[in-house]
Design a protein around this motif. Structure first.
Motif, PDB file in Angstrom:
ATOM      1  N   THR A 191       0.876  -1.215  -0.095  1.00 23.60           N
ATOM      2  CA  THR A 191       0.085  -0.063  -0.032  1.00 23.60           C
ATOM      3  C   THR A 191       0.819   1.273  -0.288  1.00 23.60           C
ATOM      4  OG1 THR A 191       0.005   0.080   2.392  1.00 23.60           O
ATOM      5  CG2 THR A 191      -1.698  -1.162   1.396  1.00 23.60           C
ATOM      6  N   LYS A 192       0.232   2.340  -0.088  1.00 23.87           N
ATOM      7  CA  LYS A 192       0.995   3.778  -0.157  1.00 23.87           C
ATOM      8  C   LYS A 192       1.779   3.730   1.193  1.00 23.87           C
ATOM      9  CE  LYS A 192      -0.477   6.979  -3.257  1.00 23.87           C
ATOM     10  NZ  LYS A 192      -1.312   8.412  -3.428  1.00 23.87           N
ATOM     11  N   GLU A 193       0.832   3.294   2.270  1.00 25.48           N
ATOM     12  CA  GLU A 193       1.343   3.480   3.489  1.00 25.48           C
ATOM     13  C   GLU A 193       2.583   2.666   3.874  1.00 25.48           C
ATOM     14  OE1 GLU A 193      -1.248   2.263   6.605  1.00 25.48           O
ATOM     15  OE2 GLU A 193       0.105   2.718   8.284  1.00 25.48           O
ATOM     16  N   GLY A 226       4.785   2.077   1.762  1.00 28.97           N
ATOM     17  CA  GLY A 226       5.758   2.487   0.678  1.00 28.97           C
ATOM     18  C   GLY A 226       6.445   3.481   1.709  1.00 28.97           C
ATOM     19  N   ALA A 227       5.654   4.460   2.332  1.00 27.48           N
ATOM     20  CA  ALA A 227       6.018   5.495   3.498  1.00 27.48           C
ATOM     21  C   ALA A 227       6.817   4.902   4.489  1.00 27.48           C
ATOM     22  CB  ALA A 227       4.769   6.267   3.720  1.00 27.48           C
ATOM     23  N   GLU A 230      10.219   2.799  -4.964  1.00 23.28           N
ATOM     24  CA  GLU A 230       9.431   2.852  -6.122  1.00 23.28           C
ATOM     25  C   GLU A 230       9.029   1.256  -6.072  1.00 23.28           C
ATOM     26  OE1 GLU A 230       8.450   5.024  -8.559  1.00 23.28           O
ATOM     27  OE2 GLU A 230       9.277   6.908  -7.821  1.00 23.28           O
TER      28      GLU A 230
END
Lengths: 213, 121, 204
Positions: free
Chosen positions: A11-13, A15-16, A49
């Motif tokens: 998820t984006k989270e 990745g963060a 990425e």
């Protein structure tokens, strides 16, 4: 529903969190590198990425377009977190990198000697890659082992896609940072590429990392 | 009355970690900023009791933000958080007037220690 | 117990050093090739037995292993060997020391804190001899091509540049330029560069 697919979807989270883990790891690496090589090595905040191998090569080329030729050091690492690290720097920076250890008491060779040039490039690559990967592994409660680094000499950026033997169908987690050796004006890129096999573990490790707080 | 705490860090994950590490049983009013410039503006606006400041940030980094904050209020209590604690960087931030440096990732203990040293808890 | 048997019977040298460079483990392979028993070297600084190891490169990389968790590789091509042992074969005339490829890495305790560094030692003498023989044959061949003008000297040099920095004293010996120091393969590069430049300028 394919559960294994669910497990490895980032998820984006995620990745963060990975970006922050890398940020901390590279900060620690930078700090500890100074105690080993007596140099101030700055590592920029890393970018994470998720790309397919084909896109990955395009991405590297895009970021290194200013340099006609690159030297690349490739080193594989394996633990629960398994992958390859690439240290890329302009061929013109090689001389500066070679001179980093010029005060060594061995071996008695001149700077132009290809054996010494190669060895010094491999040593600095090994130290930089090892420091960064080890700190990432340490933060995520993993232990990694390394294969010997290999120098890919004067790799032409345009040929990267033809030269590399990456599986085009696989998704890679790509982490890129710019390293800068202060006072020597040497800049380069460090890429960490981990394949799909690390994804499920990495996702859990990131959740465990956040659970510590 | 709650103590005003300003957290300046470009990473939302890092800000979340810091918030999780804040000591329980104390009343804090939290403010956040995503870079040094935003942090400086927020500092002027809310005049926090303490600022937790990251060093590596876009737009304006932590070194410059610290310098500017100290220009606004020389008595500002700023705790610097960083993973890269090299002697030179440490000397620089302490010279700029940081109260202390806390290594990243922070822990409940290290954050409580920092806040206690500046007399906030 | 089984682990001890394995460590003592594998065909590889294994040394474990603590942070003060004191030997904590020395397997049978090391004892056999060095002539130093584990009991004799146990707890003693490795530098007392092998003072040549106390050099900047090794100290720097030892620090990288202990502080950072790095691995370091001692390539035979640069070092020749780390520990001065006799070659295993009785029929190796021109080589005084076993050629070695060594690796140094971290060992952690139960808390995952690095406490020791290990050094593994692999005998690569046979591969080295094979490689130098091949290199020697290549050199002879290229020289003939260049002499007969079948190949430009620059092309020969680029082939040699690519392949020969890895080769050793035997190439030199066969081309009647004795090595400055047979035991120090670190100097080979210098001599090789001399030969390459001679070939390139068509003097040979």
């Amino acid at each position: 529903m394919n559960t294994s697919q669910t497990d490895t979807t980032f998820t984006k989270e995620d990745g963060a969190i990975l970006e922050e883990v890398m940020n901390i790891a590279f900060g620690k690496a930078s700090s500890e590198l100074a105690t080993v090589v007596d140099l101030r090595i700055l590592l920029n905040a890393p970018k994470v990425e998720f790309l397919q191998a084909d896109d990955l090569l395009r991405w590297i080329k895009q970021d290194t377009a200013d340099n006609d030729t690159l030297n690349m050091i490739e080193q594989n690492f394996w633990g629960k977190y398994t992958g390859s690290a690439f240290l890329a720097f302009p061929t013109s920076a090689s001389k500066g990198l070679v001179s980093l250890f010029e005060d060594d008491d061995l071996p008695p060779m001149d700077e132009e000697n290809p054996l010494l040039v190669k060895e010094n490039l491999l040593e600095i690559g090994n130290i930089l890659i090892g420091a960064c990967v080890s700190k990432v592994a340490e933060l995520l409660d993993d232990e990694v082992t390394f294969s010997p680094p290999r120098l890919i000499p004067r790799m032409v950026v345009d040929n990267l896609a033809n030269e590399a033997r990456l599986d085009p169908d696989k998704v890679a987690i790509l982490i890129k940072t710019v390293f800068h050796i202060q006072d020597k004006d040497i800049k380069g890129f460090l890429f960490l590429v981990a394949g799909e096999e690390s994804m499920a573990w990495l996702k859990t490790a990131l959740q465990n990392f956040m659970a510590k707080f | 009355m709650p103590k005003k705490l300003l957290i300046v860090d470009d990473s939302p994950v890092s800000r979340a970690i810091i918030k999780k590490c804040l000591p329980e049983g104390h009343d804090f009013e939290l403010f956040e900023a995503e870079d040094g410039q935003q942090g400086l503006e927020k500092f002027k606006e809310v005049k926090p009791d303490a600022t937790l400041l990251d060093l590596t940030m876009p737009v304006m980094d932590g070194f410059e933000a610290l310098e500017e904050i100290k220009k606004v209020d020389s008595g500002a209590q700023v705790i610097v958080l960083t993973a890269d604690i090299q002697p030179k960087a440490y000397e620089t931030v302490m010279g700029l007037g940081a109260a202390m440096v806390v290594p990243k990732p922070p822990s409940s203990e290290s954050i409580a220690d920092g806040l206690s040293k500046i007399g906030l808890i | 117990m089984i682990l001890n048997q394995i460590l003592d019977t594998i065909d590889i040298g294994l040394v474990i050093l603590d942070k003060d460079f004191k030997v904590r483990y020395w397997n049978r392979w090391m004892a056999m090739h060095s002539g130093i028993a584990f009991q004799e070297i146990k707890g003693v600084s490795i530098f007392e037995f092998y003072p040549h190891l106390k050099n900047k490169k090794l100290l720097r990389n030892f620090k990288a292993v202990i502080n950072l968790g790095n691995h370091y590789f001692f390539p035979q091509k640069l070092y020749g060997y780390l520990f001065p042992f006799r070659p295993e074969s009785n029929f190796v005339k021109d080589i005084n020391h076993m050629q070695q490829s060594c690796t140094m890495g971290p060992l952690r305790d139960d808390e995952k804190v690095i406490q020791y560094a290990y050094i593994s030692v692999k005998d690569v003498t046979e591969a080295y001899i094979y490689e130098t023989n091949l290199a020697s044959a290549l050199l002879t061949l290229l020289e003939k091509y260049v002499e007969k003008n079948d190949m430009p000297a620059e092309e020969a040099q680029s082939i040699l540049d690519e392949l020969l920095p890895t080769s050793g004293g035997e190439v030199m010996a066969k081309h009647s330029k004795p090595p400055k120091d047979k035991d120090t393969h670190a100097v080979i590069g210098d001599q090789l560069v001399d030969i390459l430049s001679e070939i390139a300028s068509g003097n040979r």
